[in-house]
Write a protein that holds these residues in place. Sequence first.
Motif, short mmCIF file in Angstrom:
data_model
loop_
_atom_site.label_atom_id
_atom_site.label_comp_id
_atom_site.label_asym_id
_atom_site.label_seq_id
_atom_site.Cartn_x
_atom_site.Cartn_y
_atom_site.Cartn_z
N LEU A 78 43.58 91.78 -107.21
CA LEU A 78 42.54 91.12 -106.45
C LEU A 78 41.62 92.18 -105.84
CD1 LEU A 78 44.68 88.41 -104.65
CD2 LEU A 78 42.96 88.00 -106.43
N PRO A 79 40.34 91.86 -105.64
CA PRO A 79 39.42 92.85 -105.07
C PRO A 79 39.91 93.46 -103.76
CG PRO A 79 38.16 91.03 -105.95
CD PRO A 79 39.62 90.63 -106.06
N ASN A 80 40.57 92.65 -102.91
CA ASN A 80 41.03 93.19 -101.64
C ASN A 80 42.31 94.04 -101.77
OD1 ASN A 80 42.99 91.24 -102.02
ND2 ASN A 80 42.46 90.03 -100.21
N GLN A 81 42.83 94.17 -102.99
CA GLN A 81 44.00 95.02 -103.23
C GLN A 81 43.62 96.37 -103.85
OE1 GLN A 81 46.03 92.25 -105.82
NE2 GLN A 81 47.45 91.63 -104.19
N VAL A 82 42.37 96.48 -104.30
CA VAL A 82 41.99 97.65 -105.08
C VAL A 82 42.01 98.92 -104.24
CG1 VAL A 82 40.10 98.74 -106.34
CG2 VAL A 82 40.67 96.34 -106.78
N ILE A 126 36.99 100.56 -112.39
CA ILE A 126 37.38 99.29 -111.77
C ILE A 126 36.39 98.21 -112.21
CG2 ILE A 126 37.69 98.03 -109.59
CD1 ILE A 126 38.29 100.89 -108.36
N GLY A 127 36.93 97.10 -112.76
CA GLY A 127 36.07 96.01 -113.22
C GLY A 127 35.28 96.37 -114.46
N SER A 128 34.39 95.47 -114.90
CA SER A 128 33.42 95.68 -116.00
C SER A 128 34.02 96.42 -117.19
CB SER A 128 32.20 96.44 -115.48
OG SER A 128 31.59 95.78 -114.41
N GLY A 158 40.50 85.23 -109.72
CA GLY A 158 39.86 86.20 -108.83
C GLY A 158 40.22 87.64 -109.09
N GLU A 159 41.17 87.91 -109.99
CA GLU A 159 41.57 89.30 -110.22
C GLU A 159 40.57 90.05 -111.09
OE1 GLU A 159 46.42 89.30 -109.84
OE2 GLU A 159 45.56 88.88 -111.81
N VAL A 160 40.53 91.37 -110.87
CA VAL A 160 39.68 92.26 -111.67
C VAL A 160 40.57 93.29 -112.35
CG1 VAL A 160 37.69 91.97 -110.14
CG2 VAL A 160 39.30 93.85 -109.73
N VAL A 178 41.83 96.92 -113.32
CA VAL A 178 41.77 98.27 -112.76
C VAL A 178 42.39 99.20 -113.80
CG1 VAL A 178 42.40 99.76 -110.83
CG2 VAL A 178 41.97 97.31 -110.45
#
Length: 260
Positions: A167-171, A191-193, A216-218, A220
Amino acid sequence: MSIPTSPFEIRQRCRAGQFDAPTPGLAPGFVQANLVVLPYDLAFEFLVFCQRNPKPCPVLDITEVGDPQPKLIAPGADIRTDLPRYRIFRHGEFVEETTDIRPFWRSDLVGFLIGCSFSFENALLDAGLPVRHIEEGKNVPMYETNIDCIPTKRFSAPLVVSMRPLLPNQVVRAVEVTHRYHRTHGSPVHIGSPDAIGIRAIENVDYGDAVTFCEGEVPVFWACGVTTQTAIIRAKPEFAITHAPGHMFVSDLRDEDLTL
C-alpha cells in the motif's frame, strides 16, 4: 517430510536430494545468496562487473579456484550440492536444470555468492509489512527491465528486479527497513509505474511466480541477483552454472551481520 528451518539443515537436505523447492521464508534471520560459477579466466572480469553494479550484484564470498567451499559465509558447505536447484549454461544457452552439479564440476571453476533480497524479508515481516509471495507460498516475481547495468568488455545486462506489492502508506517504511541491507540489494530501485522501467504487464513475470495485488497496492521493485544470469546469457561463456531463480544458497551469516 517437514520443511527444513536452519541453514545447516537446509543445506544437508539439499545435499541428500531431499529438498529442491524455492527458499523464500526459509531460515528467517539468515542471509541467502545467489550463485554464479564461471571458469577462472572469466572470474576477474565478472568481479569487475559486480563491483560496477553493486546494487544487483553485491558479492558476499568468492571460492578458491576448484574449491566448492564458501569459506567466509558457510565453512564446510559445498556449493555443488547445497542449493535446491541449479541451471547449466553452455555458450550462453540454458541447457538443463539439476539438483547436483558435482558431475559438471571442474578444477578451473570459481563460485561467486551474491546477496539476495530474501535476506531482508524477515525484517519486512517484523515491521508488519506484507510479503505476498511468502503469504501465497510462491517464488518471488522477477522481471527484466529497460535499465542497463554498467558493462565490462564481455559482461552486460539489463537490470532484473524482484517485486513486492505494498500500500502507498507502507512504502516509506519498506524503504527505511531495507536500505540498511545494502549487501542484499538495499532499498528499492523503483516504485509504481512498471511501464516506466519496461515492464508491460505486471502479471507476466520473467522469473518466479505472479502474485496477487490487493486493492490500492502499488508494485515496489528491488534490484535482483538474477541480473547475473542475463549477463551470462549475453556474454555466452563456454560454460557457466547458476542457481535456479528463487532456489538460493542459505548461508550461516545473520541478516544483521550485513546491515549498515
